[in-house]
Write a protein that holds these residues in place. Structure first.
Motif, PDB file in Angstrom:
ATOM      1  N   ALA A  88       0.894  -1.271   0.099  1.00 39.14           N
ATOM      2  CA  ALA A  88      -0.070  -0.051  -0.064  1.00 39.14           C
ATOM      3  C   ALA A  88       0.884   1.346   0.085  1.00 39.14           C
ATOM      4  CB  ALA A  88      -0.760  -0.016   1.187  1.00 39.14           C
ATOM      5  N   ASP A  89       1.931   1.249   0.716  1.00 37.78           N
ATOM      6  CA  ASP A  89       2.812   2.456   0.832  1.00 37.78           C
ATOM      7  C   ASP A  89       3.773   2.479  -0.147  1.00 37.78           C
ATOM      8  OD1 ASP A  89       1.060   3.476   2.989  1.00 37.78           O
ATOM      9  OD2 ASP A  89       2.432   2.254   4.212  1.00 37.78           O
ATOM     10  N   LEU A  90       3.943   1.629  -1.075  1.00 39.68           N
ATOM     11  CA  LEU A  90       4.965   1.766  -1.907  1.00 39.68           C
ATOM     12  C   LEU A  90       4.634   2.228  -3.368  1.00 39.68           C
ATOM     13  CD1 LEU A  90       7.945   0.635  -2.387  1.00 39.68           C
ATOM     14  CD2 LEU A  90       6.942  -1.452  -3.775  1.00 39.68           C
ATOM     15  N   THR A  91       5.185   3.411  -3.653  1.00 38.68           N
ATOM     16  CA  THR A  91       4.815   4.034  -4.976  1.00 38.68           C
ATOM     17  C   THR A  91       5.335   3.362  -6.107  1.00 38.68           C
ATOM     18  OG1 THR A  91       6.644   5.551  -5.095  1.00 38.68           O
ATOM     19  CG2 THR A  91       4.695   6.404  -3.917  1.00 38.68           C
ATOM     20  N   ALA A  92       4.787   3.485  -7.328  1.00 39.38           N
ATOM     21  CA  ALA A  92       5.290   3.008  -8.775  1.00 39.38           C
ATOM     22  C   ALA A  92       6.639   3.457  -8.775  1.00 39.38           C
ATOM     23  CB  ALA A  92       4.328   3.467  -9.672  1.00 39.38           C
ATOM     24  N   GLU A  93       6.776   4.632  -8.578  1.00 37.89           N
ATOM     25  CA  GLU A  93       8.311   5.383  -8.771  1.00 37.89           C
ATOM     26  C   GLU A  93       9.147   4.594  -7.950  1.00 37.89           C
ATOM     27  OE1 GLU A  93      10.062   9.694  -9.409  1.00 37.89           O
ATOM     28  OE2 GLU A  93       8.811   9.270  -7.596  1.00 37.89           O
ATOM     29  N   ALA A  94       9.030   4.526  -6.615  1.00 42.07           N
ATOM     30  CA  ALA A  94       9.935   3.908  -5.728  1.00 42.07           C
ATOM     31  C   ALA A  94      10.048   2.197  -5.836  1.00 42.07           C
ATOM     32  CB  ALA A  94       9.383   3.898  -4.268  1.00 42.07           C
ATOM     33  N   THR A  95       9.128   1.710  -6.615  1.00 45.77           N
ATOM     34  CA  THR A  95       9.366   0.319  -7.350  1.00 45.77           C
ATOM     35  C   THR A  95      10.406   0.221  -8.162  1.00 45.77           C
ATOM     36  OG1 THR A  95       6.953  -0.170  -6.439  1.00 45.77           O
ATOM     37  CG2 THR A  95       8.068  -1.632  -8.016  1.00 45.77           C
ATOM     38  N   VAL A 118      15.222   6.364 -13.706  1.00 47.64           N
ATOM     39  CA  VAL A 118      13.829   5.622 -13.407  1.00 47.64           C
ATOM     40  C   VAL A 118      12.993   6.525 -14.018  1.00 47.64           C
ATOM     41  CG1 VAL A 118      12.321   5.943 -11.312  1.00 47.64           C
ATOM     42  CG2 VAL A 118      14.564   5.121 -10.982  1.00 47.64           C
ATOM     43  N   ALA A 119      13.043   7.881 -14.490  1.00 47.74           N
ATOM     44  CA  ALA A 119      11.883   8.539 -15.137  1.00 47.74           C
ATOM     45  C   ALA A 119      11.964   7.993 -16.571  1.00 47.74           C
ATOM     46  CB  ALA A 119      12.320  10.190 -14.923  1.00 47.74           C
ATOM     47  N   HIS A 120      13.127   7.601 -17.195  1.00 47.68           N
ATOM     48  CA  HIS A 120      13.206   6.990 -18.362  1.00 47.68           C
ATOM     49  C   HIS A 120      12.533   5.943 -18.548  1.00 47.68           C
ATOM     50  CE1 HIS A 120      15.070   5.459 -22.194  1.00 47.68           C
ATOM     51  NE2 HIS A 120      15.219   6.811 -22.485  1.00 47.68           N
ATOM     52  N   ALA A 121      12.590   4.821 -17.619  1.00 47.91           N
ATOM     53  CA  ALA A 121      12.113   3.750 -17.698  1.00 47.91           C
ATOM     54  C   ALA A 121      10.403   3.885 -17.516  1.00 47.91           C
ATOM     55  CB  ALA A 121      12.358   2.723 -16.390  1.00 47.91           C
ATOM     56  N   LEU A 122       9.949   4.648 -16.760  1.00 46.88           N
ATOM     57  CA  LEU A 122       8.761   4.928 -16.633  1.00 46.88           C
ATOM     58  C   LEU A 122       8.137   5.350 -18.016  1.00 46.88           C
ATOM     59  CD1 LEU A 122       8.406   6.717 -12.962  1.00 46.88           C
ATOM     60  CD2 LEU A 122       7.483   4.671 -13.604  1.00 46.88           C
ATOM     61  N   ARG A 123       8.848   6.453 -18.712  1.00 47.91           N
ATOM     62  CA  ARG A 123       8.279   6.810 -20.033  1.00 47.91           C
ATOM     63  C   ARG A 123       8.366   5.547 -20.810  1.00 47.91           C
ATOM     64  NH1 ARG A 123      11.592  11.375 -18.713  1.00 47.91           N
ATOM     65  NH2 ARG A 123      13.298  10.385 -20.028  1.00 47.91           N
ATOM     66  N   ASP A 124       9.417   4.772 -20.783  1.00 40.94           N
ATOM     67  CA  ASP A 124       9.405   3.633 -21.778  1.00 40.94           C
ATOM     68  C   ASP A 124       8.236   2.560 -21.645  1.00 40.94           C
ATOM     69  OD1 ASP A 124      11.889   4.069 -23.093  1.00 40.94           O
ATOM     70  OD2 ASP A 124      12.943   2.701 -21.833  1.00 40.94           O
ATOM     71  N   VAL A 125       7.453   2.716 -20.631  1.00 37.83           N
ATOM     72  CA  VAL A 125       6.553   1.680 -20.588  1.00 37.83           C
ATOM     73  C   VAL A 125       5.307   2.393 -20.410  1.00 37.83           C
ATOM     74  CG1 VAL A 125       7.933  -0.125 -19.462  1.00 37.83           C
ATOM     75  CG2 VAL A 125       6.714   1.463 -17.852  1.00 37.83           C
ATOM     76  N   MET A 127       4.279   4.888 -18.226  1.00 36.76           N
ATOM     77  CA  MET A 127       3.543   4.886 -16.967  1.00 36.76           C
ATOM     78  C   MET A 127       4.190   6.020 -16.250  1.00 36.76           C
ATOM     79  SD  MET A 127       1.247   2.181 -16.531  1.00 36.76           S
ATOM     80  CE  MET A 127       1.438   2.076 -14.786  1.00 36.76           C
ATOM     81  N   GLU A 128       4.491   7.243 -16.757  1.00 34.99           N
ATOM     82  CA  GLU A 128       5.038   8.282 -16.073  1.00 34.99           C
ATOM     83  C   GLU A 128       4.019   8.950 -15.252  1.00 34.99           C
ATOM     84  OE1 GLU A 128       4.725   9.695 -20.508  1.00 34.99           O
ATOM     85  OE2 GLU A 128       4.951   7.795 -19.460  1.00 34.99           O
ATOM     86  N   ALA A 129       2.849   8.618 -15.808  1.00 38.02           N
ATOM     87  CA  ALA A 129       1.638   9.848 -15.184  1.00 38.02           C
ATOM     88  C   ALA A 129       1.110   8.711 -13.865  1.00 38.02           C
ATOM     89  CB  ALA A 129       0.475   9.758 -15.945  1.00 38.02           C
ATOM     90  N   PHE A 130       1.924   7.527 -13.938  1.00 38.28           N
ATOM     91  CA  PHE A 130       1.545   6.876 -12.577  1.00 38.28           C
ATOM     92  C   PHE A 130       2.272   6.671 -11.407  1.00 38.28           C
ATOM     93  CE2 PHE A 130      -1.233   5.522 -16.084  1.00 38.28           C
ATOM     94  CZ  PHE A 130      -2.305   5.093 -15.593  1.00 38.28           C
ATOM     95  N   ALA A 131       3.519   7.428 -11.732  1.00 41.45           N
ATOM     96  CA  ALA A 131       4.665   7.539 -10.738  1.00 41.45           C
ATOM     97  C   ALA A 131       4.116   7.513  -9.220  1.00 41.45           C
ATOM     98  CB  ALA A 131       5.747   8.590 -11.247  1.00 41.45           C
TER      99      ALA A 131
END
Length: 255
Positions: A88-95, A118-125, A127-131
């Protein structure tokens, strides 16, 4: 990129693979298929260095896996397991940031370059809006993309995934397969994933690795279809496979 020679795997007293060899180059997407309980997860865990083979040698980028330190292994291969992360307390970005662990200092402090990765990996998939969302608030497909982003943040040339399309609906299965193919072809990754979705494997993958204990067969997708090994895999199971269209049509009773 990933290769093994004279590999033997066992589970308890049962031999899953015996004296087998295969090589998967970079820039390719490979599906690992086989019936339930034949050792697909065991093979992936061995290739990731999490389980020891009974015999044989596993090579990552030409280096023996057994000779790598844990940090070296963590920079060579990443592994996405079937675990459903719902903390519950773990954000997508922290993961995703957990993937930077092999590169941070002893207290896990990230530098600006790590945060950018990390930001680049989120963009690749996508999911940056879900960080900032926590993992328990994401759908199964969204969580799977975050775990893949974690593997991308790890910056390994090889990525292994265990049943990444499990529990996903059809659109998300195809979206995930499209993502994996793009990562393999555009970024030169060597990606191997296990799946029961034969339609997805044959439509998107460059190669198919078929596990039929104690043997393993690894061929280009077209060659695997022509070989007849897929039909033999399903023989007696009631499943009908149409080699011409590369589709599983259902069971023998038409269901």
């Amino acid at each position: 990129m990933i290769a093994f020679e004279h590999l033997t795997l066992a589970y308890g007293q049962r031999t899953l693979l015996h004296d087998t060899a295969a090589a998967l180059p970079g820039g390719t997407l490979t599906a690992l298929v086989g019936r339930n309980g034949t050792g697909k997860s065991t093979l992936l865990r061995a290739l990731a260095g999490l389980d020891l083979p009974a015999a044989g040698e596993i090579l990552l980028a030409g280096r023996p896996l057994r000779a790598l330190t844990p940090r070296e292994r963590a920079t060579a291969v990443s592994f996405v397991a079937t675990d459903r992360v719902r903390i519950a307390d773990l954000t997508a970005e922290a993961t995703v940031a957990l993937g930077r662990a092999p590169y941070t200092d002893w207290i896990g402090r990230m530098q600006p370059a790590d945060r950018e990765r990390v930001a680049h990996a989120l963009r690749d998939v996508g999911m940056e809006a879900f960080a900032r969302k926590t993992m328990d608030r994401l759908s199964d497909g969204e969580r799977q993309r975050i775990l893949i982003a974690r593997a991308l943040a790890q910056e390994t040339p090889a990525i292994l995934l265990d049943e990444p399309t499990a529990f996903l609906d059809l659109p998300n299965r195809y979206a995930l397969a499209t993502l994996l193919r793009r990562l393999a072809h555009d970024e030169g990754k060597c990606i191997l994933f296990s799946t029961h979705e034969l339609d997805v494997a044959l439509a998107f993958c460059d190669r198919v690795m078929l596990l039929d204990p104690p043997a393993l067969h690894c061929l280009a997708t077209d060659a695997m279809v022509r070989s007849g090994r897929i039909e033999r895999l399903f023989a007696g199971s009631g499943v009908v496979f149409d080699a011409r269209t590369r589709r599983v049509l259902g069971d023998a009773d038409g269901r």
